[in-house]
Design an enzyme around this catalytic site. Structure first.
Site, PDB file in Angstrom:
ATOM      1  N   LYS A 185       0.837  -1.197   0.000  1.00 18.72           N
ATOM      2  CA  LYS A 185       0.000   0.000   0.000  1.00 18.72           C
ATOM      3  C   LYS A 185       0.876   1.253   0.000  1.00 18.72           C
ATOM      4  O   LYS A 185       1.922   1.283   0.661  1.00 18.72           O
ATOM      5  CB  LYS A 185      -0.916  -0.028   1.240  1.00 18.72           C
ATOM      6  CG  LYS A 185      -1.972   1.067   1.258  1.00 18.72           C
ATOM      7  CD  LYS A 185      -2.926   0.888   2.456  1.00 18.72           C
ATOM      8  CE  LYS A 185      -3.977   1.967   2.531  1.00 18.72           C
ATOM      9  NZ  LYS A 185      -4.921   1.778   3.656  1.00 18.72           N
TER      10      LYS A 185
ATOM     11  N   SER B 299      -9.784   1.792   2.641  1.00 18.62           N
ATOM     12  CA  SER B 299      -8.915   2.540   1.765  1.00 18.62           C
ATOM     13  C   SER B 299      -7.853   1.701   1.053  1.00 18.62           C
ATOM     14  O   SER B 299      -7.242   2.185   0.103  1.00 18.62           O
ATOM     15  CB  SER B 299      -8.199   3.633   2.568  1.00 18.62           C
ATOM     16  OG  SER B 299      -7.364   3.077   3.537  1.00 18.62           O
TER      17      SER B 299
ATOM     18  N   SER C 216      -9.964  -0.527   6.798  1.00 20.09           N
ATOM     19  CA  SER C 216      -9.389  -0.416   5.459  1.00 20.09           C
ATOM     20  C   SER C 216      -8.706  -1.647   4.896  1.00 20.09           C
ATOM     21  O   SER C 216      -8.324  -1.647   3.722  1.00 20.09           O
ATOM     22  CB  SER C 216      -8.400   0.746   5.410  1.00 20.09           C
ATOM     23  OG  SER C 216      -9.101   1.940   5.264  1.00 20.09           O
TER      24      SER C 216
HETATM   25  N1  GLN Z   1     -13.267   4.186   6.179  1.00 21.12           N
HETATM   26  C1  GLN Z   1     -12.618   4.571   7.391  1.00 21.12           C
HETATM   27  C2  GLN Z   1     -12.193   6.011   7.312  1.00 21.12           C
HETATM   28  O1  GLN Z   1     -12.386   6.602   6.284  1.00 21.12           O
HETATM   29  C3  GLN Z   1     -11.449   3.669   7.674  1.00 21.12           C
HETATM   30  C4  GLN Z   1     -10.245   4.001   6.895  1.00 21.12           C
HETATM   31  C5  GLN Z   1      -9.058   3.170   7.268  1.00 21.12           C
HETATM   32  O2  GLN Z   1      -9.175   2.134   7.904  1.00 21.12           O
HETATM   33  N2  GLN Z   1      -7.889   3.657   6.914  1.00 21.12           N
HETATM   34  O3  GLN Z   1     -11.685   6.543   8.247  1.00 21.12           O
END
Ligand code: GLN
Length: 495
Positions: free
Chosen positions: A79, A154, A178
Protein backbone atom coordinates in the site's frame (compact mmCIF):
# COMPACT_ATOMS: atom_id res chain seq x y z
CA UNK A 1 -1.14 -24.20 -14.89
CA UNK A 2 -2.00 -20.53 -14.46
CA UNK A 3 0.79 -19.22 -12.24
CA UNK A 4 -1.02 -16.06 -11.13
CA UNK A 5 -3.98 -18.10 -9.90
CA UNK A 6 -1.85 -19.77 -7.23
CA UNK A 7 -1.65 -18.84 -3.57
CA UNK A 8 1.74 -18.13 -2.02
CA UNK A 9 1.86 -21.51 -0.31
CA UNK A 10 1.14 -23.17 -3.66
CA UNK A 11 3.89 -21.12 -5.31
CA UNK A 12 6.26 -22.17 -2.54
CA UNK A 13 5.41 -25.85 -3.11
CA UNK A 14 6.14 -25.51 -6.81
CA UNK A 15 9.39 -23.66 -6.17
CA UNK A 16 10.47 -26.35 -3.78
CA UNK A 17 9.63 -29.15 -6.22
CA UNK A 18 11.40 -27.22 -8.98
CA UNK A 19 8.19 -27.12 -11.04
CA UNK A 20 8.60 -23.33 -11.18
CA UNK A 21 11.46 -20.86 -10.99
CA UNK A 22 11.50 -17.41 -9.41
CA UNK A 23 11.99 -15.85 -12.84
CA UNK A 24 8.94 -17.65 -14.23
CA UNK A 25 6.80 -16.47 -11.33
CA UNK A 26 7.92 -12.84 -11.58
CA UNK A 27 7.53 -12.88 -15.35
CA UNK A 28 3.97 -14.23 -15.05
CA UNK A 29 2.97 -11.45 -12.63
CA UNK A 30 4.69 -8.72 -14.62
CA UNK A 31 2.93 -9.89 -17.78
CA UNK A 32 -0.40 -10.02 -16.02
CA UNK A 33 0.09 -6.48 -14.69
CA UNK A 34 1.07 -5.28 -18.16
CA UNK A 35 -2.14 -6.79 -19.56
CA UNK A 36 -4.70 -6.13 -16.85
CA UNK A 37 -3.63 -3.18 -14.75
CA UNK A 38 -5.22 -0.69 -17.14
CA UNK A 39 -8.62 -2.24 -16.45
CA UNK A 40 -8.19 -2.24 -12.66
CA UNK A 41 -5.96 0.76 -11.85
CA UNK A 42 -4.73 -0.80 -8.64
CA UNK A 43 -1.19 0.61 -8.62
CA UNK A 44 0.16 4.14 -8.24
CA UNK A 45 3.62 2.98 -9.26
CA UNK A 46 4.93 -0.34 -10.52
CA UNK A 47 8.52 -1.57 -10.46
CA UNK A 48 8.41 -4.27 -13.12
CA UNK A 49 11.88 -3.83 -14.62
CA UNK A 50 13.40 -3.77 -11.16
CA UNK A 51 11.35 -6.84 -10.22
CA UNK A 52 12.52 -8.75 -13.29
CA UNK A 53 16.15 -7.91 -12.50
CA UNK A 54 15.76 -8.82 -8.87
CA UNK A 55 14.16 -12.13 -9.84
CA UNK A 56 17.13 -12.96 -12.07
CA UNK A 57 19.58 -12.20 -9.27
CA UNK A 58 17.61 -14.27 -6.79
CA UNK A 59 17.32 -17.14 -9.24
CA UNK A 60 21.08 -17.09 -9.79
CA UNK A 61 21.67 -17.17 -6.07
CA UNK A 62 19.28 -20.09 -5.71
CA UNK A 63 21.04 -21.91 -8.54
CA UNK A 64 24.36 -21.33 -6.74
CA UNK A 65 22.84 -22.56 -3.49
CA UNK A 66 23.24 -19.14 -1.88
CA UNK A 67 19.65 -18.43 -0.83
CA UNK A 68 17.57 -20.92 1.01
CA UNK A 69 14.77 -18.74 2.40
CA UNK A 70 11.22 -20.03 1.83
CA UNK A 71 10.01 -16.71 0.48
CA UNK A 72 12.85 -15.74 -1.87
CA UNK A 73 11.35 -14.45 -5.11
CA UNK A 74 7.70 -14.29 -3.98
CA UNK A 75 6.15 -11.05 -5.29
CA UNK A 76 4.06 -8.61 -3.25
CA UNK A 77 2.13 -5.35 -3.57
CA UNK A 78 2.51 -2.70 -0.87
CA UNK A 79 0.00 0.00 0.00
CA UNK A 80 1.23 3.44 -0.94
CA UNK A 81 1.32 4.73 2.64
CA UNK A 82 4.06 2.28 3.65
CA UNK A 83 7.60 3.53 3.04
CA UNK A 84 9.82 1.33 0.91
CA UNK A 85 13.25 2.87 0.45
CA UNK A 86 13.71 4.37 -3.00
CA UNK A 87 10.06 3.99 -4.01
CA UNK A 88 7.50 6.70 -4.56
CA UNK A 89 5.29 6.75 -1.48
CA UNK A 90 2.39 9.06 -2.21
CA UNK A 91 -0.52 8.16 0.12
CA UNK A 92 -2.48 8.82 -3.12
CA UNK A 93 -2.15 12.52 -2.37
CA UNK A 94 -0.85 15.42 -4.43
CA UNK A 95 0.85 16.43 -1.20
CA UNK A 96 3.29 13.52 -1.57
CA UNK A 97 3.12 13.03 -5.32
CA UNK A 98 6.90 13.20 -5.72
CA UNK A 99 7.99 11.83 -2.36
CA UNK A 100 10.61 9.10 -2.59
CA UNK A 101 10.92 7.28 0.72
CA UNK A 102 14.46 7.64 2.08
CA UNK A 103 14.03 4.62 4.35
CA UNK A 104 11.92 1.49 4.63
CA UNK A 105 9.16 0.71 7.08
CA UNK A 106 10.03 -2.12 9.46
CA UNK A 107 7.55 -4.41 7.69
CA UNK A 108 9.21 -3.64 4.35
CA UNK A 109 12.65 -4.37 5.86
CA UNK A 110 11.36 -7.72 7.04
CA UNK A 111 10.05 -8.61 3.58
CA UNK A 112 13.27 -7.43 2.02
CA UNK A 113 15.26 -9.66 4.35
CA UNK A 114 13.26 -12.60 2.93
CA UNK A 115 14.03 -11.49 -0.64
CA UNK A 116 10.36 -10.87 -1.35
CA UNK A 117 9.96 -8.78 -4.51
CA UNK A 118 7.89 -5.58 -4.44
CA UNK A 119 5.99 -5.27 -7.73
CA UNK A 120 4.44 -1.93 -6.92
CA UNK A 121 2.79 0.51 -4.56
CA UNK A 122 -0.98 0.21 -4.49
CA UNK A 123 -3.64 2.88 -4.80
CA UNK A 124 -5.66 3.96 -1.76
CA UNK A 125 -7.95 6.67 -0.49
CA UNK A 126 -5.91 9.81 0.13
CA UNK A 127 -4.06 9.39 3.44
CA UNK A 128 -6.20 6.26 4.02
CA UNK A 129 -9.35 8.31 4.54
CA UNK A 130 -12.20 6.57 2.81
CA UNK A 131 -14.13 3.41 2.13
CA UNK A 132 -14.07 3.12 -1.65
CA UNK A 133 -10.64 4.27 -2.94
CA UNK A 134 -12.51 7.03 -4.79
CA UNK A 135 -10.68 9.60 -2.65
CA UNK A 136 -7.37 8.90 -4.38
CA UNK A 137 -5.93 12.01 -6.03
CA UNK A 138 -4.72 9.89 -8.94
CA UNK A 139 -7.15 7.20 -10.06
CA UNK A 140 -10.20 5.15 -9.16
CA UNK A 141 -9.47 1.47 -8.69
CA UNK A 142 -12.09 -0.90 -10.11
CA UNK A 143 -13.50 -4.00 -8.47
CA UNK A 144 -12.34 -7.11 -10.40
CA UNK A 145 -15.79 -8.72 -9.86
CA UNK A 146 -17.56 -5.84 -11.60
CA UNK A 147 -15.50 -3.07 -13.14
CA UNK A 148 -18.27 -0.50 -12.60
CA UNK A 149 -18.05 -0.99 -8.81
CA UNK A 150 -15.63 0.14 -6.12
CA UNK A 151 -13.11 -2.26 -4.59
CA UNK A 152 -13.73 -0.83 -1.12
CA UNK A 153 -11.15 1.20 0.75
CA UNK A 154 -8.91 2.54 1.76
CA UNK A 155 -6.64 -0.40 0.80
CA UNK A 156 -8.67 -0.83 -2.40
CA UNK A 157 -5.62 -1.04 -4.64
CA UNK A 158 -4.12 -3.87 -2.58
CA UNK A 159 -7.43 -5.79 -2.44
CA UNK A 160 -8.18 -5.39 -6.15
CA UNK A 161 -4.62 -6.36 -7.12
CA UNK A 162 -4.86 -9.58 -5.10
CA UNK A 163 -8.36 -10.40 -6.38
CA UNK A 164 -7.29 -9.75 -10.00
CA UNK A 165 -4.17 -11.94 -9.61
CA UNK A 166 -1.82 -9.00 -10.20
CA UNK A 167 0.02 -9.93 -6.99
CA UNK A 168 -0.31 -13.09 -4.90
CA UNK A 169 -0.66 -11.06 -1.72
CA UNK A 170 -0.36 -7.50 -0.44
CA UNK A 171 0.15 -5.30 2.59
CA UNK A 172 -2.47 -2.79 3.67
CA UNK A 173 -3.29 -0.63 6.64
CA UNK A 174 -6.47 -0.61 8.69
CA UNK A 175 -7.49 2.36 10.82
CA UNK A 176 -11.23 1.72 10.77
CA UNK A 177 -11.67 -1.19 8.38
CA UNK A 178 -9.39 -0.42 5.46
CA UNK A 179 -8.09 -3.96 5.14
CA UNK A 180 -11.20 -5.95 6.07
CA UNK A 181 -13.76 -3.97 4.09
CA UNK A 182 -11.95 -3.99 0.70
CA UNK A 183 -11.10 -7.66 1.28
CA UNK A 184 -14.81 -8.28 1.77
CA UNK A 185 -15.84 -6.35 -1.34
CA UNK A 186 -13.16 -8.08 -3.45
CA UNK A 187 -13.78 -11.65 -2.21
CA UNK A 188 -10.40 -12.18 -0.55
CA UNK A 189 -9.02 -12.58 2.99
CA UNK A 190 -8.07 -9.47 4.98
CA UNK A 191 -6.51 -9.54 8.44
CA UNK A 192 -6.17 -6.57 10.78
CA UNK A 193 -3.88 -7.62 13.63
CA UNK A 194 -4.19 -6.55 17.26
CA UNK A 195 -2.94 -3.00 17.83
CA UNK A 196 0.74 -3.40 18.69
CA UNK A 197 1.37 -6.77 17.07
CA UNK A 198 2.92 -5.28 13.93
CA UNK A 199 5.29 -2.30 13.90
CA UNK A 200 3.90 0.93 12.47
CA UNK A 201 7.34 2.40 11.90
CA UNK A 202 7.39 3.74 8.36
CA UNK A 203 3.62 3.75 7.96
CA UNK A 204 2.54 7.30 7.18
CA UNK A 205 0.19 8.06 10.05
CA UNK A 206 -3.51 8.73 9.74
CA UNK A 207 -4.73 8.14 13.31
CA UNK A 208 -1.91 6.71 15.38
CA UNK A 209 -3.96 5.06 18.13
CA UNK A 210 -6.05 3.20 15.54
CA UNK A 211 -3.68 2.53 12.61
CA UNK A 212 -2.42 -0.99 12.08
CA UNK A 213 -0.58 -2.64 9.19
CA UNK A 214 -2.02 -5.96 8.09
CA UNK A 215 -2.35 -8.40 5.21
CA UNK A 216 -4.55 -9.10 2.18
CA UNK A 217 -4.29 -12.59 0.77
CA UNK A 218 -6.09 -15.17 -1.35
CA UNK A 219 -6.57 -17.58 1.51
CA UNK A 220 -6.16 -17.95 5.26
CA UNK A 221 -2.93 -19.93 5.16
CA UNK A 222 -1.25 -17.10 3.28
CA UNK A 223 -2.61 -14.66 5.85
CA UNK A 224 -1.01 -16.67 8.63
CA UNK A 225 2.25 -16.79 6.70
CA UNK A 226 2.46 -13.08 5.97
CA UNK A 227 1.48 -12.18 9.53
CA UNK A 228 4.27 -14.44 10.80
CA UNK A 229 6.72 -12.52 8.61
CA UNK A 230 5.72 -9.02 9.73
CA UNK A 231 4.70 -9.41 13.40
CA UNK A 232 6.98 -8.61 16.30
CA UNK A 233 8.37 -6.07 18.70
CA UNK A 234 10.22 -3.18 17.08
CA UNK A 235 12.44 -0.80 18.99
CA UNK A 236 11.40 1.91 16.54
CA UNK A 237 7.71 1.66 17.51
CA UNK A 238 7.15 1.98 21.24
CA UNK A 239 3.55 0.77 20.89
CA UNK A 240 4.66 -2.55 19.42
CA UNK A 241 4.57 -5.54 21.76
CA UNK A 242 6.75 -8.56 22.24
CA UNK A 243 4.70 -11.71 21.91
CA UNK A 244 7.61 -13.97 21.08
CA UNK A 245 8.16 -15.67 17.77
CA UNK A 246 4.83 -17.15 16.85
CA UNK A 247 4.38 -19.16 13.68
CA UNK A 248 0.75 -18.41 12.90
CA UNK A 249 0.51 -21.32 10.49
CA UNK A 250 0.76 -23.72 13.43
CA UNK A 251 -2.67 -22.69 14.67
CA UNK A 252 -4.51 -23.76 11.51
CA UNK A 253 -6.07 -26.92 12.91
CA UNK A 254 -9.21 -27.21 10.75
CA UNK A 255 -11.20 -27.85 13.92
CA UNK A 256 -13.68 -25.60 15.70
CA UNK A 257 -15.30 -28.13 18.03
CA UNK A 258 -16.34 -26.43 21.23
CA UNK A 259 -15.41 -22.97 19.95
CA UNK A 260 -17.82 -20.40 21.36
CA UNK A 261 -19.02 -17.96 18.72
CA UNK A 262 -21.21 -14.93 19.46
CA UNK A 263 -23.42 -13.09 16.98
CA UNK A 264 -23.97 -9.52 18.26
CA UNK A 265 -27.60 -8.89 17.38
CA UNK A 266 -27.21 -5.10 17.13
CA UNK A 267 -25.07 -5.57 14.00
CA UNK A 268 -27.64 -7.77 12.29
CA UNK A 269 -30.47 -5.23 12.40
CA UNK A 270 -31.57 -2.34 10.25
CA UNK A 271 -29.16 -1.23 7.56
CA UNK A 272 -27.75 -4.68 6.92
CA UNK A 273 -28.49 -5.91 3.41
CA UNK A 274 -30.83 -8.91 3.54
CA UNK A 275 -28.65 -11.03 1.27
CA UNK A 276 -25.55 -10.30 3.35
CA UNK A 277 -27.47 -11.22 6.50
CA UNK A 278 -28.66 -14.51 4.99
CA UNK A 279 -25.11 -15.48 4.02
CA UNK A 280 -23.86 -14.75 7.53
CA UNK A 281 -26.58 -16.87 9.10
CA UNK A 282 -25.70 -19.66 6.67
CA UNK A 283 -22.07 -19.34 7.76
CA UNK A 284 -23.15 -19.54 11.41
CA UNK A 285 -25.03 -22.76 10.60
CA UNK A 286 -21.90 -24.18 8.98
CA UNK A 287 -19.95 -23.42 12.16
CA UNK A 288 -22.63 -25.23 14.21
CA UNK A 289 -22.40 -28.22 11.92
CA UNK A 290 -18.63 -28.22 12.43
CA UNK A 291 -19.11 -28.42 16.19
CA UNK A 292 -18.91 -24.79 17.32
CA UNK A 293 -21.41 -23.32 19.77
CA UNK A 294 -23.11 -20.30 18.22
CA UNK A 295 -25.26 -17.90 20.22
CA UNK A 296 -26.83 -14.53 19.65
CA UNK A 297 -25.77 -11.91 22.20
CA UNK A 298 -26.07 -8.20 22.81
CA UNK A 299 -23.01 -5.94 22.43
CA UNK A 300 -24.62 -2.59 22.93
CA UNK A 301 -22.22 -0.32 21.04
CA UNK A 302 -23.63 -0.01 17.56
CA UNK A 303 -25.18 3.43 18.09
CA UNK A 304 -21.92 4.91 19.39
CA UNK A 305 -19.20 3.39 17.23
CA UNK A 306 -19.21 5.73 14.25
CA UNK A 307 -19.29 8.96 16.25
CA UNK A 308 -16.58 7.70 18.59
CA UNK A 309 -14.39 6.54 15.74
CA UNK A 310 -14.75 9.63 13.58
CA UNK A 311 -14.09 12.03 16.44
CA UNK A 312 -10.94 10.21 17.54
CA UNK A 313 -9.67 9.45 14.03
CA UNK A 314 -10.16 12.98 12.74
CA UNK A 315 -8.71 14.56 15.87
CA UNK A 316 -5.55 12.49 15.48
CA UNK A 317 -5.47 13.11 11.73
CA UNK A 318 -5.64 16.86 12.19
CA UNK A 319 -2.55 16.62 14.36
CA UNK A 320 -0.65 14.04 12.25
CA UNK A 321 -1.22 15.94 9.02
CA UNK A 322 0.05 19.20 10.49
CA UNK A 323 3.55 18.29 9.30
CA UNK A 324 2.56 18.61 5.64
CA UNK A 325 3.07 22.32 5.34
CA UNK A 326 5.32 22.71 2.31
CA UNK A 327 8.32 23.34 4.56
CA UNK A 328 8.85 20.28 6.68
CA UNK A 329 7.07 17.85 4.36
CA UNK A 330 5.10 17.76 1.16
CA UNK A 331 4.12 19.82 -1.82
CA UNK A 332 5.21 23.47 -1.80
CA UNK A 333 3.23 26.08 -3.70
CA UNK A 334 5.01 27.92 -6.51
CA UNK A 335 4.11 31.48 -5.70
CA UNK A 336 4.08 33.00 -2.26
CA UNK A 337 5.01 36.25 -0.59
CA UNK A 338 5.36 35.14 3.02
CA UNK A 339 5.59 32.04 5.16
CA UNK A 340 1.93 32.09 6.12
CA UNK A 341 1.06 31.94 2.45
CA UNK A 342 3.36 28.96 1.90
CA UNK A 343 1.43 27.04 4.56
CA UNK A 344 -1.97 28.08 3.32
CA UNK A 345 -1.45 27.62 -0.38
CA UNK A 346 0.61 24.42 -0.09
CA UNK A 347 -2.03 22.78 2.07
CA UNK A 348 -4.93 24.05 -0.06
CA UNK A 349 -3.31 22.71 -3.22
CA UNK A 350 -1.90 19.50 -1.76
CA UNK A 351 -4.87 18.04 0.12
CA UNK A 352 -8.10 16.77 -1.42
CA UNK A 353 -11.63 17.56 -0.18
CA UNK A 354 -12.08 14.60 2.18
CA UNK A 355 -8.73 15.17 3.89
CA UNK A 356 -9.55 18.86 4.35
CA UNK A 357 -12.98 18.00 5.73
CA UNK A 358 -11.39 15.75 8.34
CA UNK A 359 -8.67 18.19 9.31
CA UNK A 360 -11.32 20.86 9.89
CA UNK A 361 -13.56 18.47 11.82
CA UNK A 362 -10.64 17.14 13.88
CA UNK A 363 -9.44 20.63 14.72
CA UNK A 364 -12.95 21.56 15.77
CA UNK A 365 -13.42 18.65 18.22
CA UNK A 366 -10.06 19.44 19.81
CA UNK A 367 -10.62 23.16 20.12
CA UNK A 368 -11.09 24.84 23.44
CA UNK A 369 -14.73 24.88 24.42
CA UNK A 370 -15.56 21.81 22.33
CA UNK A 371 -12.90 19.42 23.62
CA UNK A 372 -14.97 18.27 26.60
CA UNK A 373 -18.16 17.99 24.58
CA UNK A 374 -16.66 15.90 21.79
CA UNK A 375 -13.13 14.59 22.18
CA UNK A 376 -13.32 13.77 25.88
CA UNK A 377 -16.73 12.16 25.47
CA UNK A 378 -15.40 10.07 22.59
CA UNK A 379 -12.53 8.87 24.78
CA UNK A 380 -15.01 7.82 27.46
CA UNK A 381 -17.03 5.96 24.86
CA UNK A 382 -13.85 4.30 23.67
CA UNK A 383 -13.43 2.78 27.12
CA UNK A 384 -17.10 1.80 27.19
CA UNK A 385 -16.79 0.05 23.80
CA UNK A 386 -13.69 -1.85 24.98
CA UNK A 387 -15.50 -2.92 28.12
CA UNK A 388 -18.47 -4.20 26.13
CA UNK A 389 -16.10 -6.34 24.05
CA UNK A 390 -14.31 -7.55 27.18
CA UNK A 391 -17.63 -8.71 28.61
CA UNK A 392 -18.37 -10.67 25.45
CA UNK A 393 -14.91 -12.28 25.48
CA UNK A 394 -15.40 -13.51 29.04
CA UNK A 395 -17.86 -16.01 27.61
CA UNK A 396 -17.06 -16.32 23.93
CA UNK A 397 -13.93 -16.94 21.86
CA UNK A 398 -15.03 -15.15 18.73
CA UNK A 399 -17.52 -12.56 17.57
CA UNK A 400 -18.99 -13.22 14.12
CA UNK A 401 -20.56 -10.28 12.30
CA UNK A 402 -20.69 -8.60 8.90
CA UNK A 403 -17.60 -6.88 7.52
CA UNK A 404 -19.68 -4.50 5.45
CA UNK A 405 -23.43 -3.83 5.46
CA UNK A 406 -23.56 -4.25 1.67
CA UNK A 407 -21.59 -5.84 -1.13
CA UNK A 408 -19.57 -3.61 -3.52
CA UNK A 409 -21.44 -0.46 -4.53
CA UNK A 410 -21.25 1.41 -7.82
CA UNK A 411 -18.45 3.89 -8.51
CA UNK A 412 -19.94 7.33 -7.84
CA UNK A 413 -22.95 5.94 -5.93
CA UNK A 414 -21.89 7.35 -2.56
CA UNK A 415 -18.98 9.62 -3.34
CA UNK A 416 -21.09 12.78 -3.29
CA UNK A 417 -22.30 12.14 0.25
CA UNK A 418 -19.60 11.60 2.91
CA UNK A 419 -22.17 10.47 5.49
CA UNK A 420 -23.20 7.55 3.26
CA UNK A 421 -19.58 6.46 3.09
CA UNK A 422 -19.08 6.83 6.85
CA UNK A 423 -22.12 4.62 7.41
CA UNK A 424 -20.45 1.90 5.35
CA UNK A 425 -17.84 1.67 8.17
CA UNK A 426 -20.37 0.67 10.82
CA UNK A 427 -19.15 -2.94 11.09
CA UNK A 428 -15.40 -2.40 11.15
CA UNK A 429 -14.49 0.67 13.21
CA UNK A 430 -15.20 -0.75 16.69
CA UNK A 431 -12.40 -3.30 16.25
CA UNK A 432 -9.86 -0.48 15.89
CA UNK A 433 -11.42 1.57 18.68
CA UNK A 434 -10.88 -1.43 20.99
CA UNK A 435 -7.52 -2.46 19.46
CA UNK A 436 -8.71 -5.99 18.63
CA UNK A 437 -7.76 -8.36 15.81
CA UNK A 438 -10.31 -8.96 13.04
CA UNK A 439 -10.34 -11.01 9.86
CA UNK A 440 -12.69 -10.86 6.90
CA UNK A 441 -13.17 -13.96 4.77
CA UNK A 442 -15.54 -14.55 1.87
CA UNK A 443 -18.68 -16.54 2.75
CA UNK A 444 -20.60 -16.52 -0.51
CA UNK A 445 -21.85 -14.24 -3.26
CA UNK A 446 -25.09 -12.26 -3.54
CA UNK A 447 -27.61 -12.46 -6.39
CA UNK A 448 -25.47 -10.06 -8.45
CA UNK A 449 -22.53 -12.43 -8.11
CA UNK A 450 -20.66 -10.06 -5.76
CA UNK A 451 -18.70 -11.47 -2.83
CA UNK A 452 -20.02 -11.26 0.75
CA UNK A 453 -17.52 -11.03 3.62
CA UNK A 454 -17.82 -12.42 7.12
CA UNK A 455 -15.88 -10.79 9.93
CA UNK A 456 -14.41 -12.77 12.82
CA UNK A 457 -13.20 -10.73 15.78
CA UNK A 458 -11.01 -12.06 18.57
CA UNK A 459 -9.79 -10.86 21.92
CA UNK A 460 -6.46 -9.00 22.01
CA UNK A 461 -3.57 -11.07 20.60
CA UNK A 462 -5.89 -13.99 19.84
CA UNK A 463 -4.96 -14.01 16.15
CA UNK A 464 -4.52 -17.76 16.36
CA UNK A 465 -8.16 -18.25 17.38
CA UNK A 466 -9.60 -16.21 14.53
CA UNK A 467 -7.17 -17.59 11.97
CA UNK A 468 -8.08 -21.16 12.87
CA UNK A 469 -11.81 -20.39 12.79
CA UNK A 470 -11.43 -18.67 9.42
CA UNK A 471 -9.34 -21.54 8.07
CA UNK A 472 -11.83 -24.15 9.22
CA UNK A 473 -14.70 -22.35 7.49
CA UNK A 474 -12.63 -21.88 4.35
CA UNK A 475 -11.77 -25.58 4.17
CA UNK A 476 -15.44 -26.47 4.44
CA UNK A 477 -16.90 -23.76 2.17
CA UNK A 478 -14.22 -23.70 -0.56
CA UNK A 479 -15.09 -20.23 -1.82
CA UNK A 480 -12.14 -19.98 -4.22
CA UNK A 481 -13.12 -23.21 -5.93
CA UNK A 482 -16.69 -22.02 -6.41
CA UNK A 483 -16.34 -18.38 -7.40
CA UNK A 484 -13.93 -16.31 -9.46
CA UNK A 485 -13.96 -12.60 -10.33
CA UNK A 486 -15.32 -12.96 -13.86
CA UNK A 487 -15.23 -9.30 -14.85
CA UNK A 488 -11.45 -9.03 -14.88
CA UNK A 489 -10.96 -12.38 -16.52
CA UNK A 490 -13.43 -11.50 -19.26
CA UNK A 491 -12.15 -7.96 -19.67
CA UNK A 492 -10.98 -7.00 -23.13
CA UNK A 493 -7.65 -8.78 -23.25
CA UNK A 494 -7.65 -12.54 -22.84
CA UNK A 495 -5.01 -14.25 -20.76
N1 GLN B 1 -13.27 4.19 6.18
C1 GLN B 1 -12.62 4.57 7.39
C2 GLN B 1 -12.19 6.01 7.31
O1 GLN B 1 -12.39 6.60 6.28
C3 GLN B 1 -11.45 3.67 7.67
C4 GLN B 1 -10.25 4.00 6.89
C5 GLN B 1 -9.06 3.17 7.27
O2 GLN B 1 -9.17 2.13 7.90
N2 GLN B 1 -7.89 3.66 6.91
O3 GLN B 1 -11.68 6.54 8.25
Amino acid sequence: MNITDLTVHELQEKLKNKELTVTEITEAYCNRIEEKEKDIDSFNTTYLDEARNQAKEIQEKINNGEIIGDYAGIPIGIKDNICVKGTRTTCSSKMLENFIAPYSATVAEKLNAENIITLGKTNMDEFAMGTSTENSAFKITKNPWDLTRVPGGSSGGSAAAVAANLVPWALGSDTGGSIRQPASLCGIVGLKPTYGLVSRYGLIAYASSLDQIGVLTKDVRDSAKLLTLIAGKDEKDSTSEDKGNINYEDCLKNDVKGLKIALPKEFFGEGLDKEVKDKLYEAAEIYKKLGAEVEEISVDIEKYVLATYYIIADAEASSNLGRFDGIRYGHRTNEYSNIEEIFKKSRSEGFGDEVKRRIIFGTYVLSSGYYDAYYKKAQKLRTYISNEFNKAFEKYDIILMPTSPTTAFKIGEKSGDPMQLYLADIDTVSVNVAGLPGISIPCGVDSKGLPVGMQLIGNKFQEETILNAAYTFEQEYKFREKYKPQAINKSKILI
